[in-house]
Motif scaffolding. Sequence first.
Motif, PDB file in Angstrom:
ATOM      1  N   MET A 156       0.841  -1.197   0.000  1.00 11.03           N
ATOM      2  CA  MET A 156       0.000   0.000   0.000  1.00 11.03           C
ATOM      3  C   MET A 156       0.876   1.247   0.000  1.00 11.03           C
ATOM      4  O   MET A 156       1.832   1.341   0.774  1.00 11.03           O
ATOM      5  CB  MET A 156      -0.919  -0.002   1.217  1.00 11.03           C
ATOM      6  CG  MET A 156      -1.836   1.199   1.304  1.00 11.03           C
ATOM      7  SD  MET A 156      -2.977   1.108   2.680  1.00 11.03           S
ATOM      8  CE  MET A 156      -4.026  -0.251   2.153  1.00 11.03           C
ATOM      9  N   SER A 157       0.575   2.194  -0.876  1.00 12.58           N
ATOM     10  CA  SER A 157       1.388   3.403  -0.979  1.00 12.58           C
ATOM     11  C   SER A 157       0.937   4.458   0.023  1.00 12.58           C
ATOM     12  O   SER A 157      -0.151   4.380   0.595  1.00 12.58           O
ATOM     13  CB  SER A 157       1.325   3.965  -2.400  1.00 12.58           C
ATOM     14  OG  SER A 157      -0.013   4.237  -2.772  1.00 12.58           O
ATOM     15  N   ARG A 158       1.790   5.475   0.222  1.00  9.90           N
ATOM     16  CA  ARG A 158       1.483   6.559   1.150  1.00  9.90           C
ATOM     17  C   ARG A 158       0.611   7.615   0.482  1.00  9.90           C
ATOM     18  O   ARG A 158       0.659   7.814  -0.722  1.00  9.90           O
ATOM     19  CB  ARG A 158       2.770   7.224   1.640  1.00  9.90           C
ATOM     20  CG  ARG A 158       3.675   6.342   2.470  1.00  9.90           C
ATOM     21  CD  ARG A 158       4.874   7.154   2.948  1.00  9.90           C
ATOM     22  NE  ARG A 158       5.822   6.307   3.669  1.00  9.90           N
ATOM     23  CZ  ARG A 158       6.795   5.621   3.070  1.00  9.90           C
ATOM     24  NH1 ARG A 158       6.950   5.710   1.763  1.00  9.90           N
ATOM     25  NH2 ARG A 158       7.611   4.864   3.777  1.00  9.90           N
ATOM     26  N   VAL A 159      -0.144   8.324   1.328  1.00 10.44           N
ATOM     27  CA  VAL A 159      -0.987   9.429   0.881  1.00 10.44           C
ATOM     28  C   VAL A 159      -0.421  10.728   1.441  1.00 10.44           C
ATOM     29  O   VAL A 159      -0.122  10.820   2.634  1.00 10.44           O
ATOM     30  CB  VAL A 159      -2.450   9.247   1.338  1.00 10.44           C
ATOM     31  CG1 VAL A 159      -3.293  10.456   0.939  1.00 10.44           C
ATOM     32  CG2 VAL A 159      -3.041   7.968   0.755  1.00 10.44           C
ATOM     33  N   SER A 163      -3.010  -1.410  -6.924  1.00 15.00           N
ATOM     34  CA  SER A 163      -1.744  -1.672  -7.610  1.00 15.00           C
ATOM     35  C   SER A 163      -1.948  -1.922  -9.102  1.00 15.00           C
ATOM     36  O   SER A 163      -0.972  -2.024  -9.848  1.00 15.00           O
ATOM     37  CB  SER A 163      -1.055  -2.885  -6.983  1.00 15.00           C
ATOM     38  OG  SER A 163      -1.881  -4.039  -7.089  1.00 15.00           O
ATOM     39  N   GLN A 164      -3.210  -2.026  -9.552  1.00 13.78           N
ATOM     40  CA  GLN A 164      -3.484  -2.320 -10.952  1.00 13.78           C
ATOM     41  C   GLN A 164      -3.897  -1.078 -11.729  1.00 13.78           C
ATOM     42  O   GLN A 164      -4.374  -1.177 -12.848  1.00 13.78           O
ATOM     43  CB  GLN A 164      -4.595  -3.379 -11.055  1.00 13.78           C
ATOM     44  CG  GLN A 164      -4.223  -4.706 -10.419  1.00 13.78           C
ATOM     45  CD  GLN A 164      -5.347  -5.723 -10.533  1.00 13.78           C
ATOM     46  OE1 GLN A 164      -6.508  -5.366 -10.731  1.00 13.78           O
ATOM     47  NE2 GLN A 164      -4.996  -6.993 -10.407  1.00 13.78           N
ATOM     48  N   TRP A 165      -3.685   0.099 -11.132  1.00 10.96           N
ATOM     49  CA  TRP A 165      -4.129   1.328 -11.784  1.00 10.96           C
ATOM     50  C   TRP A 165      -3.422   1.543 -13.112  1.00 10.96           C
ATOM     51  O   TRP A 165      -2.233   1.297 -13.254  1.00 10.96           O
ATOM     52  CB  TRP A 165      -3.867   2.526 -10.890  1.00 10.96           C
ATOM     53  CG  TRP A 165      -4.405   3.803 -11.458  1.00 10.96           C
ATOM     54  CD1 TRP A 165      -5.700   4.109 -11.691  1.00 10.96           C
ATOM     55  CD2 TRP A 165      -3.653   4.951 -11.860  1.00 10.96           C
ATOM     56  NE1 TRP A 165      -5.813   5.384 -12.205  1.00 10.96           N
ATOM     57  CE2 TRP A 165      -4.581   5.920 -12.325  1.00 10.96           C
ATOM     58  CE3 TRP A 165      -2.290   5.255 -11.866  1.00 10.96           C
ATOM     59  CZ2 TRP A 165      -4.179   7.168 -12.784  1.00 10.96           C
ATOM     60  CZ3 TRP A 165      -1.901   6.494 -12.328  1.00 10.96           C
ATOM     61  CH2 TRP A 165      -2.837   7.441 -12.785  1.00 10.96           C
ATOM     62  N   ARG A 166      -4.170   1.952 -14.080  1.00 11.90           N
ATOM     63  CA  ARG A 166      -3.652   2.311 -15.390  1.00 11.90           C
ATOM     64  C   ARG A 166      -4.518   3.460 -15.897  1.00 11.90           C
ATOM     65  O   ARG A 166      -5.257   4.048 -15.115  1.00 11.90           O
ATOM     66  CB  ARG A 166      -3.730   1.107 -16.347  1.00 11.90           C
ATOM     67  CG  ARG A 166      -5.135   0.502 -16.419  1.00 11.90           C
ATOM     68  CD  ARG A 166      -5.153  -0.776 -17.230  1.00 11.90           C
ATOM     69  NE  ARG A 166      -6.479  -1.397 -17.166  1.00 11.90           N
ATOM     70  CZ  ARG A 166      -6.797  -2.529 -17.779  1.00 11.90           C
ATOM     71  NH1 ARG A 166      -5.874  -3.162 -18.490  1.00 11.90           N
ATOM     72  NH2 ARG A 166      -8.006  -3.038 -17.676  1.00 11.90           N
ATOM     73  N   ARG A 171     -14.064  -1.499 -13.768  1.00  9.11           N
ATOM     74  CA  ARG A 171     -13.673  -1.711 -12.375  1.00  9.11           C
ATOM     75  C   ARG A 171     -14.478  -0.759 -11.516  1.00  9.11           C
ATOM     76  O   ARG A 171     -14.762   0.370 -11.914  1.00  9.11           O
ATOM     77  CB  ARG A 171     -12.174  -1.473 -12.175  1.00  9.11           C
ATOM     78  CG  ARG A 171     -11.288  -2.389 -13.019  1.00  9.11           C
ATOM     79  CD  ARG A 171      -9.885  -2.472 -12.455  1.00  9.11           C
ATOM     80  NE  ARG A 171      -9.272  -1.163 -12.372  1.00  9.11           N
ATOM     81  CZ  ARG A 171      -8.430  -0.801 -11.384  1.00  9.11           C
ATOM     82  NH1 ARG A 171      -8.177  -1.614 -10.395  1.00  9.11           N
ATOM     83  NH2 ARG A 171      -7.890   0.393 -11.391  1.00  9.11           N
ATOM     84  N   LEU A 172     -14.840  -1.217 -10.313  1.00  8.09           N
ATOM     85  CA  LEU A 172     -15.687  -0.410  -9.436  1.00  8.09           C
ATOM     86  C   LEU A 172     -15.029   0.921  -9.106  1.00  8.09           C
ATOM     87  O   LEU A 172     -15.690   1.967  -9.127  1.00  8.09           O
ATOM     88  CB  LEU A 172     -15.992  -1.188  -8.147  1.00  8.09           C
ATOM     89  CG  LEU A 172     -16.926  -0.507  -7.155  1.00  8.09           C
ATOM     90  CD1 LEU A 172     -18.269  -0.197  -7.803  1.00  8.09           C
ATOM     91  CD2 LEU A 172     -17.125  -1.387  -5.922  1.00  8.09           C
TER      92      LEU A 172
END
Length: 288
Positions: A1-4, A120-123, A143-144
């Motif tokens: 999980m990445s940081r915000v 992690s699948q963002w495009r 995707r939702l």
Amino acid sequence: MSRVLVIGNHTEISREIGTAVAAADVPMEYAAGNADALQRLRMRSFGVVITNPNSVVEEDLALLEEMRAIRPGLKCIVLARQSTPDEVIAVMRARVFACFTPPFDTRHIAHLACGAASDSQWREDIQVISAKPGWVAVRIYCRLITAERLMTFAKELSTQLPEDTRQETMLALREILLNAMEHGAAFNPDQVVEVTVVRTARSLVFHVRDPGAGFRRESITHAATSNPADDPAAHMAQREEQGMRPGGYGLLLAAGTVDELIYSEIGNEVLLIKYIDQIPPAKPAEAT
């Protein structure tokens, strides 16, 4: 999980969003302003940045260009004091993750930020096909989280509507969009749905096209629109038997919140029409 990274630690809105993100166990930090945000991005990795709610869209897009020079895969959620249709189109073309203007729903913004941080699948899930203020057409992957992203842009493009009308119309669009993704594409992330928003002088029109084979209204026993008058929950048993998620009220809800709901012959395309300025009826001619 990445940081915000949340910009604007001095604003109440930013603090509320940051608190909600941290409560979801997502790592986050505050930045005092844009310069501080750039410095923090140089020092460590952040996957999501939420801009200052007191900013303007033009400023945020300039900042995004600088941030992506440091972190190319960065997702950005734009918060701005206001937006115009031209600015919303520019935001979409810049591949902004989501866009919000007041009144800010801090819980929803935080929820979307947490989804972005764990995605992690963002495009490039939203592809702009054609865009000008009166006609915006996009192609989106099924995707939702992509549907939720698109709704933020649709809301900004419909700010000319009265608030009650706007909420009802967005609710109808969301239901039709999710129906298209679920029944037309089985939430296959490699399939796409096409959405077009057209603003005429007297109406707001949404056209949604899914990749499915379509349906006949009489065949969708899993939807509330097929229920007999004496059994308003009959479709729920059908959904349970077919292993479908709870629901089935999308068509019924959409039909009740827009002025016209029109399906194509095979059922994989739908028009939602909301009238804005009704033409007054013609006055009868006076006797001469």
